[in-house]
Design a protein around this motif. Structure first.
Motif, PDB file in Angstrom:
ATOM      1  N   GLY A 125      -1.112  -5.140  -9.426  1.00 46.78           N
ATOM      2  CA  GLY A 125      -1.996  -4.554 -10.779  1.00 46.78           C
ATOM      3  C   GLY A 125      -2.013  -3.051 -11.077  1.00 46.78           C
ATOM      4  O   GLY A 125      -1.578  -2.572 -12.170  1.00 46.78           O
ATOM      5  N   PHE A 126      -2.485  -2.633  -9.858  1.00 41.64           N
ATOM      6  CA  PHE A 126      -2.321  -0.849  -9.958  1.00 41.64           C
ATOM      7  C   PHE A 126      -1.093  -0.311  -9.785  1.00 41.64           C
ATOM      8  O   PHE A 126      -0.951   0.895 -10.554  1.00 41.64           O
ATOM      9  CB  PHE A 126      -3.392  -0.353  -8.822  1.00 41.64           C
ATOM     10  N   ILE A 127      -0.172  -1.082  -9.190  1.00 44.56           N
ATOM     11  CA  ILE A 127       1.326  -0.410  -9.224  1.00 44.56           C
ATOM     12  C   ILE A 127       1.864  -0.579 -10.587  1.00 44.56           C
ATOM     13  O   ILE A 127       2.490   0.370 -11.106  1.00 44.56           O
ATOM     14  CB  ILE A 127       2.299  -1.408  -8.206  1.00 44.56           C
ATOM     15  N   ALA A 128       1.543  -1.637 -11.273  1.00 47.49           N
ATOM     16  CA  ALA A 128       2.142  -1.747 -12.679  1.00 47.49           C
ATOM     17  C   ALA A 128       1.234  -0.680 -13.624  1.00 47.49           C
ATOM     18  O   ALA A 128       1.961  -0.011 -14.417  1.00 47.49           O
ATOM     19  CB  ALA A 128       1.688  -3.073 -13.198  1.00 47.49           C
ATOM     20  N   ASN A 129       0.121  -0.365 -13.442  1.00 45.32           N
ATOM     21  CA  ASN A 129      -0.718   0.705 -14.023  1.00 45.32           C
ATOM     22  C   ASN A 129       0.000   2.205 -13.756  1.00 45.32           C
ATOM     23  O   ASN A 129       0.277   2.661 -14.838  1.00 45.32           O
ATOM     24  CB  ASN A 129      -2.046   0.725 -13.955  1.00 45.32           C
ATOM     25  N   GLU A 130       0.235   2.361 -12.632  1.00 50.62           N
ATOM     26  CA  GLU A 130       0.819   3.678 -12.338  1.00 50.62           C
ATOM     27  C   GLU A 130       2.251   3.760 -12.982  1.00 50.62           C
ATOM     28  O   GLU A 130       2.587   4.783 -13.416  1.00 50.62           O
ATOM     29  CB  GLU A 130       0.918   3.903 -10.739  1.00 50.62           C
ATOM     30  N   LEU A 131       2.828   2.742 -12.774  1.00 43.78           N
ATOM     31  CA  LEU A 131       4.446   2.725 -13.320  1.00 43.78           C
ATOM     32  C   LEU A 131       4.312   3.005 -14.860  1.00 43.78           C
ATOM     33  O   LEU A 131       5.129   3.920 -15.473  1.00 43.78           O
ATOM     34  CB  LEU A 131       4.979   1.483 -13.213  1.00 43.78           C
ATOM     35  N   ILE A 132       3.186   2.457 -15.554  1.00 42.77           N
ATOM     36  CA  ILE A 132       3.148   2.777 -16.808  1.00 42.77           C
ATOM     37  C   ILE A 132       2.884   4.209 -17.294  1.00 42.77           C
ATOM     38  O   ILE A 132       3.501   4.970 -18.124  1.00 42.77           O
ATOM     39  CB  ILE A 132       2.043   1.781 -17.612  1.00 42.77           C
ATOM     40  N   ILE A 170       0.714  -1.167   0.017  1.00 40.56           N
ATOM     41  CA  ILE A 170       0.030   0.070   0.060  1.00 40.56           C
ATOM     42  C   ILE A 170       0.893   1.176   0.065  1.00 40.56           C
ATOM     43  O   ILE A 170       0.369   2.238  -0.619  1.00 40.56           O
ATOM     44  CB  ILE A 170      -0.839   0.109   1.121  1.00 40.56           C
ATOM     45  N   ALA A 171       1.959   1.382   0.714  1.00 39.71           N
ATOM     46  CA  ALA A 171       3.007   2.409   0.636  1.00 39.71           C
ATOM     47  C   ALA A 171       3.518   2.405  -0.557  1.00 39.71           C
ATOM     48  O   ALA A 171       3.514   3.777  -1.083  1.00 39.71           O
ATOM     49  CB  ALA A 171       4.000   2.328   1.863  1.00 39.71           C
ATOM     50  N   THR A 172       3.821   1.719  -1.282  1.00 37.56           N
ATOM     51  CA  THR A 172       4.421   1.545  -2.601  1.00 37.56           C
ATOM     52  C   THR A 172       3.364   2.219  -3.757  1.00 37.56           C
ATOM     53  O   THR A 172       3.656   3.060  -4.453  1.00 37.56           O
ATOM     54  CB  THR A 172       4.989   0.273  -3.229  1.00 37.56           C
ATOM     55  N   LEU A 173       2.019   1.771  -3.602  1.00 40.91           N
ATOM     56  CA  LEU A 173       1.055   2.103  -4.364  1.00 40.91           C
ATOM     57  C   LEU A 173       0.928   3.826  -4.150  1.00 40.91           C
ATOM     58  O   LEU A 173       0.646   4.378  -5.197  1.00 40.91           O
ATOM     59  CB  LEU A 173      -0.455   1.391  -4.177  1.00 40.91           C
ATOM     60  N   LEU A 174       0.613   4.118  -2.989  1.00 40.68           N
ATOM     61  CA  LEU A 174       0.501   5.384  -2.739  1.00 40.68           C
ATOM     62  C   LEU A 174       1.574   6.397  -3.187  1.00 40.68           C
ATOM     63  O   LEU A 174       1.360   7.123  -3.619  1.00 40.68           O
ATOM     64  CB  LEU A 174       0.180   5.963  -1.285  1.00 40.68           C
ATOM     65  N   LEU A 175       2.891   6.087  -3.096  1.00 45.46           N
ATOM     66  CA  LEU A 175       3.849   6.617  -3.633  1.00 45.46           C
ATOM     67  C   LEU A 175       4.070   6.703  -5.258  1.00 45.46           C
ATOM     68  O   LEU A 175       4.073   7.874  -5.595  1.00 45.46           O
ATOM     69  CB  LEU A 175       5.415   5.911  -3.242  1.00 45.46           C
ATOM     70  N   PHE A 176       3.697   5.703  -5.800  1.00 49.88           N
ATOM     71  CA  PHE A 176       3.546   5.729  -7.244  1.00 49.88           C
ATOM     72  C   PHE A 176       2.372   6.470  -7.524  1.00 49.88           C
ATOM     73  O   PHE A 176       2.383   7.412  -8.691  1.00 49.88           O
ATOM     74  CB  PHE A 176       3.414   4.266  -7.859  1.00 49.88           C
TER      75      PHE A 176
END
Length: 138
Positions: A100-107, A27-33
């Motif tokens: 999945g959402f981390i990958a989307n944010e990275l894109i 969750i920390a990584t997702l919020l950061l991204f």
């Protein structure tokens, strides 16, 4: 007064984190991204005037608000996934949704970098194009 404010912030923060399954690396990584994506999108529109979200490519409050609404929806999906995990007694649905959402944010971050003029490797550009085409056709 300072202690009351700190305690209140801690209690509210703990409650919100518990709704999403706790505060962990995912969750920390997702919020950061999500933050990096949002602010890099602001830079693309505000500084580089190269946004694909507006007709002029410039910063527009409506486009920014839509982006924030999308980020909130992502967090709601994480909340739903966590509740599904609790309901069926598993512990992987939330993690899968977060990944999945981390990958989307990275894109999206990578796309923003390209719109800023940062040279991207051809392989990365082609991979993003393929993923975009799949998203449109599905």
């Amino acid at each position: 007064m300072k202690n009351v404010l700190c305690t209140t912030a801690g209690v509210v923060g703990s409650f919100i984190a518990s709704l999403f399954g706790g505060w962990d690396t995912g969750i920390a990584t997702l919020l950061l991204f999500m933050g990096i994506d949002f602010f890099s999108g602001l830079a693309v529109a505000g500084i580089f005037k190269n946004s694909t979200k507006t007709e002029t490519g410039a910063l527009e409050s409506r486009a920014g608000f839509k982006g924030l609404c999308r980020k909130c929806m992502i967090l709601l999906f994480v909340l739903i996934a966590y509740r599904l995990d609790l309901a069926i007694g598993t512990n992987y649905i939330r993690d899968a949704v977060i990944i999945g959402f981390i990958a989307n944010e990275l894109i999206s971050i990578t796309e923003n970098a390209g719109l800023m003029g940062i040279p991207l490797p051809g392989v990365l550009t082609k991979a993003i194009d393929v993923l975009k085409k799949k998203a449109v056709t599905e």
